[in-house]
Design a protein around this motif. Structure first.
Motif, mmCIF file in Angstrom:
data_model
loop_
_atom_site.group_PDB
_atom_site.id
_atom_site.type_symbol
_atom_site.label_atom_id
_atom_site.label_comp_id
_atom_site.label_asym_id
_atom_site.label_seq_id
_atom_site.Cartn_x
_atom_site.Cartn_y
_atom_site.Cartn_z
ATOM 1 N N ARG A 52 0.834 -1.201 0.000
ATOM 2 C CA ARG A 52 0.000 0.000 0.000
ATOM 3 C C ARG A 52 0.875 1.260 0.000
ATOM 4 O O ARG A 52 0.584 2.240 -0.668
ATOM 5 C CB ARG A 52 -0.913 -0.007 1.222
ATOM 6 C CG ARG A 52 -2.011 1.006 1.080
ATOM 7 C CD ARG A 52 -3.099 0.773 2.052
ATOM 8 N NE ARG A 52 -2.597 0.698 3.403
ATOM 9 C CZ ARG A 52 -3.387 0.656 4.456
ATOM 10 N NH1 ARG A 52 -4.672 0.635 4.316
ATOM 11 N NH2 ARG A 52 -2.893 0.617 5.662
ATOM 12 N N ALA A 53 1.994 1.179 0.764
ATOM 13 C CA ALA A 53 2.890 2.335 0.827
ATOM 14 C C ALA A 53 3.472 2.640 -0.544
ATOM 15 O O ALA A 53 3.595 3.790 -0.942
ATOM 16 C CB ALA A 53 4.012 2.051 1.822
ATOM 17 N N VAL A 54 3.832 1.579 -1.282
ATOM 18 C CA VAL A 54 4.418 1.779 -2.605
ATOM 19 C C VAL A 54 3.385 2.458 -3.500
ATOM 20 O O VAL A 54 3.678 3.395 -4.229
ATOM 21 C CB VAL A 54 4.857 0.419 -3.208
ATOM 22 C CG1 VAL A 54 5.302 0.598 -4.646
ATOM 23 C CG2 VAL A 54 5.980 -0.177 -2.369
ATOM 24 N N PHE A 55 2.124 2.015 -3.367
ATOM 25 C CA PHE A 55 1.061 2.532 -4.224
ATOM 26 C C PHE A 55 0.696 3.979 -3.869
ATOM 27 O O PHE A 55 0.600 4.843 -4.720
ATOM 28 C CB PHE A 55 -0.153 1.604 -4.098
ATOM 29 C CG PHE A 55 -1.293 1.999 -4.985
ATOM 30 C CD1 PHE A 55 -1.188 1.862 -6.365
ATOM 31 C CD2 PHE A 55 -2.469 2.505 -4.445
ATOM 32 C CE1 PHE A 55 -2.238 2.228 -7.180
ATOM 33 C CE2 PHE A 55 -3.513 2.877 -5.259
ATOM 34 C CZ PHE A 55 -3.404 2.736 -6.635
ATOM 35 N N THR A 56 0.521 4.241 -2.590
ATOM 36 C CA THR A 56 0.029 5.572 -2.188
ATOM 37 C C THR A 56 1.160 6.535 -1.859
ATOM 38 O O THR A 56 0.945 7.706 -1.645
ATOM 39 C CB THR A 56 -0.847 5.490 -0.919
ATOM 40 O OG1 THR A 56 -0.036 4.992 0.143
ATOM 41 C CG2 THR A 56 -2.039 4.591 -1.104
ATOM 42 N N LYS A 57 2.370 6.057 -1.796
ATOM 43 C CA LYS A 57 3.550 6.826 -1.374
ATOM 44 C C LYS A 57 3.349 7.404 0.030
ATOM 45 O O LYS A 57 3.836 8.460 0.367
ATOM 46 C CB LYS A 57 3.860 7.950 -2.359
ATOM 47 C CG LYS A 57 4.179 7.458 -3.752
ATOM 48 C CD LYS A 57 4.873 8.543 -4.550
ATOM 49 C CE LYS A 57 5.350 8.069 -5.888
ATOM 50 N NZ LYS A 57 4.318 7.525 -6.745
ATOM 51 N N ASN A 58 2.565 6.730 0.851
ATOM 52 C CA ASN A 58 2.365 7.199 2.224
ATOM 53 C C ASN A 58 2.149 5.986 3.125
ATOM 54 O O ASN A 58 1.086 5.400 3.144
ATOM 55 C CB ASN A 58 1.153 8.125 2.295
ATOM 56 C CG ASN A 58 1.006 8.708 3.680
ATOM 57 O OD1 ASN A 58 1.785 8.380 4.584
ATOM 58 N ND2 ASN A 58 0.028 9.557 3.853
ATOM 59 N N SER A 59 3.208 5.616 3.873
ATOM 60 C CA SER A 59 3.140 4.330 4.565
ATOM 61 C C SER A 59 2.510 4.404 5.945
ATOM 62 O O SER A 59 2.262 3.389 6.565
ATOM 63 C CB SER A 59 4.542 3.762 4.706
ATOM 64 O OG SER A 59 5.274 4.590 5.583
ATOM 65 N N LYS A 60 2.292 5.600 6.472
ATOM 66 C CA LYS A 60 1.793 5.736 7.855
ATOM 67 C C LYS A 60 2.744 5.077 8.851
ATOM 68 O O LYS A 60 2.334 4.582 9.896
ATOM 69 C CB LYS A 60 0.386 5.154 7.986
ATOM 70 C CG LYS A 60 -0.674 6.003 7.294
ATOM 71 C CD LYS A 60 -0.964 7.229 8.117
ATOM 72 C CE LYS A 60 -1.934 8.178 7.451
ATOM 73 N NZ LYS A 60 -1.967 9.492 8.075
ATOM 74 N N THR A 61 4.007 4.996 8.470
ATOM 75 C CA THR A 61 5.025 4.457 9.380
ATOM 76 C C THR A 61 6.140 5.480 9.512
ATOM 77 O O THR A 61 6.560 6.070 8.514
ATOM 78 C CB THR A 61 5.607 3.136 8.832
ATOM 79 O OG1 THR A 61 4.549 2.204 8.688
ATOM 80 C CG2 THR A 61 6.667 2.555 9.755
ATOM 81 N N ILE A 62 6.595 5.663 10.755
ATOM 82 C CA ILE A 62 7.720 6.579 10.999
ATOM 83 C C ILE A 62 8.908 5.743 11.456
ATOM 84 O O ILE A 62 8.771 4.877 12.325
ATOM 85 C CB ILE A 62 7.330 7.617 12.078
ATOM 86 C CG1 ILE A 62 6.329 8.619 11.474
ATOM 87 C CG2 ILE A 62 8.557 8.346 12.627
ATOM 88 C CD1 ILE A 62 5.735 9.575 12.483
ATOM 89 N N GLY A 63 10.044 5.987 10.846
ATOM 90 C CA GLY A 63 11.260 5.288 11.261
ATOM 91 C C GLY A 63 11.881 6.036 12.431
ATOM 92 O O GLY A 63 12.024 7.256 12.390
ATOM 93 N N LEU A 64 12.212 5.302 13.485
ATOM 94 C CA LEU A 64 12.833 5.932 14.659
ATOM 95 C C LEU A 64 14.196 5.295 14.892
ATOM 96 O O LEU A 64 14.288 4.104 15.204
ATOM 97 C CB LEU A 64 11.930 5.727 15.888
ATOM 98 C CG LEU A 64 12.537 6.111 17.246
ATOM 99 C CD1 LEU A 64 12.939 7.581 17.286
ATOM 100 C CD2 LEU A 64 11.551 5.815 18.373
ATOM 101 N N MET A 65 15.247 6.096 14.721
ATOM 102 C CA MET A 65 16.591 5.563 14.972
ATOM 103 C C MET A 65 17.088 6.086 16.311
ATOM 104 O O MET A 65 17.261 7.294 16.486
ATOM 105 C CB MET A 65 17.538 5.999 13.869
ATOM 106 C CG MET A 65 17.254 5.281 12.573
ATOM 107 S SD MET A 65 18.727 5.249 11.557
ATOM 108 C CE MET A 65 18.344 6.571 10.458
ATOM 109 N N VAL A 66 17.281 5.166 17.248
ATOM 110 C CA VAL A 66 17.810 5.565 18.561
ATOM 111 C C VAL A 66 19.250 5.070 18.680
ATOM 112 O O VAL A 66 19.603 4.037 18.124
ATOM 113 C CB VAL A 66 16.956 5.028 19.734
ATOM 114 C CG1 VAL A 66 15.590 5.651 19.746
ATOM 115 C CG2 VAL A 66 16.864 3.533 19.717
ATOM 116 N N PRO A 67 20.083 5.814 19.422
ATOM 117 C CA PRO A 67 21.502 5.455 19.448
ATOM 118 C C PRO A 67 21.866 4.367 20.458
ATOM 119 O O PRO A 67 22.907 3.743 20.342
ATOM 120 C CB PRO A 67 22.183 6.762 19.836
ATOM 121 C CG PRO A 67 21.160 7.511 20.612
ATOM 122 C CD PRO A 67 19.821 7.096 20.081
#
Ligand code: XLF
Length: 324
Positions: A52-67
């Motif tokens: 769905r993300a590929v299709f709509t270009k909006n995945s409703k997911t946020i990537g969180l990088m913690v150290p």
């Protein structure tokens, strides 16, 4: 028969209508929505989020990088970010970089291939990699570039407050155990601490830990800690490192705060678990997490927002490791 085909058949609508409903791309009447939703619940259908993300270009997911996920401050911060993201309809993809450049680069690729809607990166170590990324990004603590917003606590003021508190509590032989040079936040704490000491014409000593908390931290720094008994006040760059130093002092029968007063930074949950409980500088974790997600979502939605540093106020939390 594919899932979408089954749902379309059972709801009595076309495949295109089901797909419009799932992707939220075009209008679907309320009556049809209800029919489709009812069938989805009956068959317990789980949409393929990535497709769905590929299709709509909006995945409703946020990537969180913690150290450093083993540092209590970052577990609290991750939970707050997750909660705020969820409240805004987003999920979190959590990546632990271990303050390692290669891991950060790898996760940046992973997040891009998962088409995340935005990225929060804490204490980034590879600024150059962010230049060509077409995803909204927000940085916590370390600055990445003039185009990327940074959110952090007012670490400089925190360093000043830490010094003033030790000074007012009667300490005159003061040591600062500082964080690694590549942590902008702890460098600011160090700067604030030094400036406040200069205002009182007091020389302070410092030693540096080369990493954030690790289980082996005490063993690795034992040589550096050998002479700390000559001080009467110590400011440690974060709470979990302060806990490590407290263990060392107790092993040497030093009484806290009678012989040595100690102050940390973060106000993470471990402060109350230590004995005596740790005096510290509060980083407003709730506000930091909320602001980070609110700003990121504005960027995702293409809203205009000033590109500047967002600094959050810190304050002293006076507990048992200092006398005043
Ligand atoms: O990066 C700094 C150093 O450690 C961060 O804010 C922390 O204080 C978390 O413990």
């Amino acid at each position: 028969m594919s899932n979408i085909r089954k749902i379309a058949k059972a709801a009595g609508v076309s495949i295109a209508t089901v797909s419009r409903y799932l992707n939220g791309t075009e209008h679907v009447s309320d009556e049809v929505k209800l029919k489709i939703q009812k069938v989805i619940e009956e068959v317990n259908y789980k949409p393929n989020a990535l497709a769905r993300a590929v299709f709509t270009k909006n995945s409703k997911t946020i990537g969180l990088m913690v150290p450093n996920i083993s540092n209590p401050f970052f577990n609290q911060m991750s939970s707050v970010i997750e909660e705020n993201a969820n409240n805004n309809g987003y999920n979190i993809l959590l990546c632990n970089t271990d303050d390692d450049i290669e891991k950060e680069k790898k996760y940046l690729d992973v997040l891009q291939s998962h088409r995340v809607a935005g990225i929060v990166v804490a204490r980034s170590k590879c600024k150059e990699e962010y230049g060509n990324i077409d995803i909204p990004i927000i940085s916590f603590e370390n600055h990445i570039s003039d185009e990327i917003i940074t959110v952090s606590s007012d670490n400089y003021s925190g360093g000043k407050i830490a010094f003033e508190h030790l000074y007012e509590s009667g300490c005159r032989r003061i040591l600062h155990i500082k964080g690694p040079k590549c942590f902008e936040a702890t460098e600011e704490r160090y700067r604030g601490f030094l400036d406040a000491a200069k205002e009182k014409n007091l020389e302070i000593d410092f030693i540096e830990f080369e990493t954030d908390f690790q289980v082996e931290m005490l063993k690795e720094n034992i040589e550096k800690l050998k002479r700390i008994n000559k001080y009467d006040g110590i400011f440690v760059f974060n709470d979990i490192a302060a806990a490590t130093v407290m263990k060392f002092l107790k092993m040497n029968n030093t009484k806290i705060p009678k012989d040595i007063q100690i102050i940390g930074f973060d106000n993470s949950f471990i402060c109350e678990l230590l004995h005596p409980s740790l005096t510290t500088i509060n980083q407003p974790i709730q506000e930091l997490g909320k602001a980070t997600i609110e700003i990121l979502i504005k960027l995702i939605n293409n809203e205009k927002i000033p590109i500047k540093d967002y600094l959050m106020e810190v304050k002293l939390i006076n507990r048992g490791t200092t006398i005043l």
